[in-house]
Design a protein around this motif. Structure first.
Motif, PDB file in Angstrom:
ATOM      1  N   TYR A 160       0.895  -1.061   0.068  1.00 12.86           N
ATOM      2  CA  TYR A 160       0.103   0.057   0.046  1.00 12.86           C
ATOM      3  C   TYR A 160       0.785   0.889  -0.039  1.00 12.86           C
ATOM      4  O   TYR A 160       1.612   1.503   1.050  1.00 12.86           O
ATOM      5  CB  TYR A 160      -0.855  -0.040   1.310  1.00 12.86           C
ATOM      6  CG  TYR A 160      -2.071  -1.099   1.203  1.00 12.86           C
ATOM      7  CD1 TYR A 160      -3.084  -0.990   0.127  1.00 12.86           C
ATOM      8  CD2 TYR A 160      -2.061  -2.138   2.011  1.00 12.86           C
ATOM      9  CE1 TYR A 160      -3.971  -1.852   0.161  1.00 12.86           C
ATOM     10  CE2 TYR A 160      -3.169  -2.920   1.975  1.00 12.86           C
ATOM     11  CZ  TYR A 160      -4.258  -2.829   1.100  1.00 12.86           C
ATOM     12  OH  TYR A 160      -4.987  -3.873   1.285  1.00 12.86           O
ATOM     13  N   VAL A 206       2.924  -4.776   2.675  1.00 17.32           N
ATOM     14  CA  VAL A 206       2.375  -5.571   3.799  1.00 17.32           C
ATOM     15  C   VAL A 206       2.418  -7.209   3.759  1.00 17.32           C
ATOM     16  O   VAL A 206       2.423  -7.536   4.622  1.00 17.32           O
ATOM     17  CB  VAL A 206       0.735  -5.251   3.540  1.00 17.32           C
ATOM     18  CG1 VAL A 206      -0.015  -5.936   4.277  1.00 17.32           C
ATOM     19  CG2 VAL A 206       0.363  -3.721   3.704  1.00 17.32           C
ATOM     20  N   SER A 244      -2.862  -9.133  14.789  1.00 17.74           N
ATOM     21  CA  SER A 244      -3.682  -7.973  13.977  1.00 17.74           C
ATOM     22  C   SER A 244      -2.760  -7.306  13.188  1.00 17.74           C
ATOM     23  O   SER A 244      -1.776  -6.903  13.678  1.00 17.74           O
ATOM     24  CB  SER A 244      -4.306  -7.182  15.180  1.00 17.74           C
ATOM     25  OG  SER A 244      -5.127  -6.178  14.473  1.00 17.74           O
ATOM     26  N   GLY A 245      -3.055  -6.906  11.985  1.00 16.78           N
ATOM     27  CA  GLY A 245      -2.241  -6.330  11.034  1.00 16.78           C
ATOM     28  C   GLY A 245      -1.198  -7.084  10.268  1.00 16.78           C
ATOM     29  O   GLY A 245      -0.512  -6.553   9.427  1.00 16.78           O
ATOM     30  N   CYS A 246      -1.071  -8.412  10.646  1.00 16.06           N
ATOM     31  CA  CYS A 246       0.013  -9.193   9.768  1.00 16.06           C
ATOM     32  C   CYS A 246      -0.255  -9.423   8.376  1.00 16.06           C
ATOM     33  O   CYS A 246       0.395  -9.801   7.588  1.00 16.06           O
ATOM     34  CB  CYS A 246       0.095 -10.502  10.737  1.00 16.06           C
ATOM     35  SG  CYS A 246      -0.881 -11.508  10.220  1.00 16.06           S
ATOM     36  N   GLY A 247      -1.739  -9.364   7.977  1.00 14.90           N
ATOM     37  CA  GLY A 247      -1.770  -9.172   6.541  1.00 14.90           C
ATOM     38  C   GLY A 247      -2.860 -10.548   6.335  1.00 14.90           C
ATOM     39  O   GLY A 247      -2.879 -10.804   4.975  1.00 14.90           O
ATOM     40  N   LYS A 248      -3.481 -11.076   7.216  1.00 18.09           N
ATOM     41  CA  LYS A 248      -4.302 -12.325   6.820  1.00 18.09           C
ATOM     42  C   LYS A 248      -5.389 -11.726   5.891  1.00 18.09           C
ATOM     43  O   LYS A 248      -5.659 -12.364   4.892  1.00 18.09           O
ATOM     44  CB  LYS A 248      -4.866 -12.945   8.126  1.00 18.09           C
ATOM     45  CG  LYS A 248      -3.890 -13.012   9.306  1.00 18.09           C
ATOM     46  CD  LYS A 248      -4.424 -13.503  10.652  1.00 18.09           C
ATOM     47  CE  LYS A 248      -5.346 -12.410  11.212  1.00 18.09           C
ATOM     48  NZ  LYS A 248      -4.771 -11.496  11.804  1.00 18.09           N
ATOM     49  N   SER A 249      -6.123 -10.848   6.238  1.00 14.62           N
ATOM     50  CA  SER A 249      -7.275 -10.283   5.550  1.00 14.62           C
ATOM     51  C   SER A 249      -6.773  -9.960   4.357  1.00 14.62           C
ATOM     52  O   SER A 249      -7.441 -10.238   3.140  1.00 14.62           O
ATOM     53  CB  SER A 249      -7.954  -9.247   5.905  1.00 14.62           C
ATOM     54  OG  SER A 249      -8.614  -9.666   7.457  1.00 14.62           O
ATOM     55  N   THR A 250      -5.472  -9.300   3.962  1.00 14.88           N
ATOM     56  CA  THR A 250      -5.153  -8.973   2.755  1.00 14.88           C
ATOM     57  C   THR A 250      -4.811 -10.190   1.877  1.00 14.88           C
ATOM     58  O   THR A 250      -5.257 -10.095   0.586  1.00 14.88           O
ATOM     59  CB  THR A 250      -3.941  -7.987   2.942  1.00 14.88           C
ATOM     60  OG1 THR A 250      -4.272  -6.932   3.654  1.00 14.88           O
ATOM     61  CG2 THR A 250      -3.345  -7.509   1.801  1.00 14.88           C
TER      62      THR A 250
HETATM   63  N1  LIG Z   1      -6.522  -0.201   1.809  1.00 15.85           N
HETATM   64  C1  LIG Z   1      -5.406  -0.207   2.867  1.00 15.85           C
HETATM   65  N2  LIG Z   1      -4.769   0.973   2.654  1.00 15.85           N
HETATM   66  C2  LIG Z   1      -3.493   0.871   3.510  1.00 15.85           C
HETATM   67  N3  LIG Z   1      -2.965   0.235   4.304  1.00 15.85           N
HETATM   68  C3  LIG Z   1      -3.988  -1.072   4.546  1.00 15.85           C
HETATM   69  C4  LIG Z   1      -5.157  -1.023   3.660  1.00 15.85           C
HETATM   70  N4  LIG Z   1      -5.894  -2.119   4.094  1.00 15.85           N
HETATM   71  C5  LIG Z   1      -4.769  -2.797   4.999  1.00 15.85           C
HETATM   72  N5  LIG Z   1      -3.610  -2.083   5.337  1.00 15.85           N
HETATM   73  C6  LIG Z   1      -2.721  -2.555   6.190  1.00 15.85           C
HETATM   74  O1  LIG Z   1      -2.249  -3.573   5.661  1.00 15.85           O
HETATM   75  C7  LIG Z   1      -1.821  -4.420   7.173  1.00 15.85           C
HETATM   76  C8  LIG Z   1      -2.644  -5.826   7.096  1.00 15.85           C
HETATM   77  O2  LIG Z   1      -3.817  -5.521   7.094  1.00 15.85           O
HETATM   78  P1  LIG Z   1      -4.866  -6.791   7.233  1.00 15.85           P
HETATM   79  O3  LIG Z   1      -6.144  -6.129   7.381  1.00 15.85           O
HETATM   80  O4  LIG Z   1      -4.430  -7.870   6.229  1.00 15.85           O
HETATM   81  O5  LIG Z   1      -4.576  -7.422   8.618  1.00 15.85           O
HETATM   82  P2  LIG Z   1      -5.182  -8.502   9.433  1.00 15.85           P
HETATM   83  O6  LIG Z   1      -3.933  -9.518   9.668  1.00 15.85           O
HETATM   84  O7  LIG Z   1      -6.321  -9.153   8.741  1.00 15.85           O
HETATM   85  O8  LIG Z   1      -5.402  -7.810  10.883  1.00 15.85           O
HETATM   86  P3  LIG Z   1      -6.771  -8.094  11.825  1.00 15.85           P
HETATM   87  O9  LIG Z   1      -6.604  -9.428  12.512  1.00 15.85           O
HETATM   88  O10 LIG Z   1      -6.772  -7.067  12.560  1.00 15.85           O
HETATM   89  O11 LIG Z   1      -7.994  -8.338  10.924  1.00 15.85           O
HETATM   90  C9  LIG Z   1      -2.046  -3.494   8.328  1.00 15.85           C
HETATM   91  O12 LIG Z   1      -0.835  -2.807   8.488  1.00 15.85           O
HETATM   92  C10 LIG Z   1      -3.075  -2.633   7.618  1.00 15.85           C
HETATM   93  O13 LIG Z   1      -3.051  -1.246   8.332  1.00 15.85           O
END
Ligand SMILES: Nc1ncnc2c1ncn2[C@@H]1O[C@H](COP(=O)(O)OP(=O)(O)OP(=O)(O)O)[C@@H](O)[C@H]1O
Ligand SMILES: [Mg+2]
Length: 366
Positions: free
Chosen positions: A14, A19, A39-45
């Protein structure tokens, strides 16, 4: 209908922030794979990249040998279930489930049959004429899963689908999901930061941290032979004990000098170890009250946590370091007691200053 999913050297940025950094992963057909990490490690991404809701900056994603990362989401034959179930409030449960199929002009008798079958599997047949507002959170989550099932996708992607449910319902829905998994033959990827969900549901777990994959393995591999200190810390409750140690060799095996000076022989091969500082990892279940057998060391009990089936004893060794031991549910120990502790040296792990791990030789013994 099922999918073998190949993720090959995938990266996501991003702006200037990376990420996900070069992840590779192979998910087998019909496998239940869990992405676990803080949280924030990128799983959802990563999940959204598989679904097509995020672009892939580098690398490729394939299903059954065909590249899909360039296809629009609707052509990937994947269904995603989110944490917020986002049902249409003005439609009945049945219509919510049928909606996606009507949109792509599936014949109505096929739709009715699929909705009825999904409702049977999820035991929501009696709710089909209700509106979402007349359902509990757990029932809504089942409808959201039903909406995915009727699509008969090659793969299901779940993004923390249980996290909006209260504790009791979460456990019940988890069990239902495990049963559902046996009824629906499909590849499933489930994202969570809850290690118990990961351990109980997964065929294999992908532990993610800090833009990378830390380890891929079955729940027991992850638990017994964590690949790094991060994994050892993240999986297991209470978290693994870590003690700063000095190491020496004893007949080919590592002998650890605990911070209070006690020597503990391990079942870890000494060959291949480097210099530098090391930490010994040992789970609470491998630290017991001596109760007659010769104690490894002694400690003073600071805190007592009664969990019913067992009791956790937070004990302080002479040098001040803390080690959590496990005792029976009805423990007679009291706070302030001086207790003898037996550490099972064959169930220890070693971590170097870069966080890499060494284990005993027999898998499944840790
Ligand atoms: N649209 C976006 N623009 C900028 N940064 C983003 C965007 N979406 C996610 N991020 C960043 O990418 C990183 C990974 O986000 P992600 O949502 O994949 O984390 P996660 O592992 O699913 O966390 P959680 O357990 O909190 O859901 C985070 O640092 C988040 O801030
Ligand atoms: Mg997320």
């Amino acid at each position: 209908m099922t999918a073998n999913i190949e993720i090959n050297n995938v990266s996501k940025r991003y702006g200037s922030m990376t990420v996900l950094d070069g992840l590779s992963l192979s998910i087998k057909a019909n496998e239940f794979m869990v992405f676990l990490g803080p949280s924030g490690c990128g799983k959802s991404t990563l999940l959204r990249m598989i679904a097509g809701l995020e672009s892939v900056d580098e690398g490729t994603i394939s299903i059954n040998g065909e590249r899909i990362d360039t296809l629009p989401p609707g052509q990937r034959d994947i269904a995603m279930v989110f944490q917020s179930y986002a049902l249409y409030p003005h439609m009945t449960v049945a219509d919510n489930m049928a909606f996606g199929l009507r949109n792509i002009a599936v014949p109505s008798e096929v739709i009715s049959a699929r909705v009825a079958e999904a409702a049977r599997m999820l035991e929501i047949g009696h709710l089909l004429e209700r509106k979402p507002g007349q359902l509990s959170g757990g029932q809504r989550q089942r409808v959201a899963i039903g909406r995915a099932i009727v699509k008969e996708p090659k793969a299901f992607l779940f993004d923390e689908p249980l996290s909006n449910l209260d504790a009791a319902l979460r456990v019940r829905t988890r069990v239902e999901l495990a049963q559902l998994r046996n009824r629906v033959k499909s590849t499933m990827i489930f994202v969570t930061h809850d290690q118990i969900e990961a351990m109980t549901l997964a065929d294999r777990i992908v532990v993610m941290n800090n833009r990378k994959i830390e380890q891929i393995g079955t729940p027991m591999e992850i638990y017994s032979r964590p690949a790094s200190r991060f994994v050892a810390t993240f999986v297991g409750s209470p978290t693994m004990n870590f003690l700063d140690i000095g190491i020496s060799e004893d007949n080919g095996f590592v002998s650890a000098r605990l911070p209070d000076g006690t020597q503990l022989r391990t079942a870890i091969r000494a060959s291949g170890l480097n210099g530098g500082s090391h930490a010994l990892g040992i789970r609470a279940e491998a630290v017991k009250l001596a109760n007659g057998v010769p104690a490894t060391t002694t400690g003073k009990v600071d805190v007592l946590e009664r969990l019913g089936d067992r009791t956790l004893l937070y004990t302080r060794l002479k040098d001040g370091s803390v080690i959590v031991a496990e005792d029976i549910g009805n423990s007679r120990v009291a706070i302030g007691d001086e207790v003898g502790l037996t550490l099972d040296g064959s169930r220890t792990h070693l971590f170097d200053d870069e966080g890499r791990a060494w284990h005993n030789e027999e898998p499944g013994h840790g």
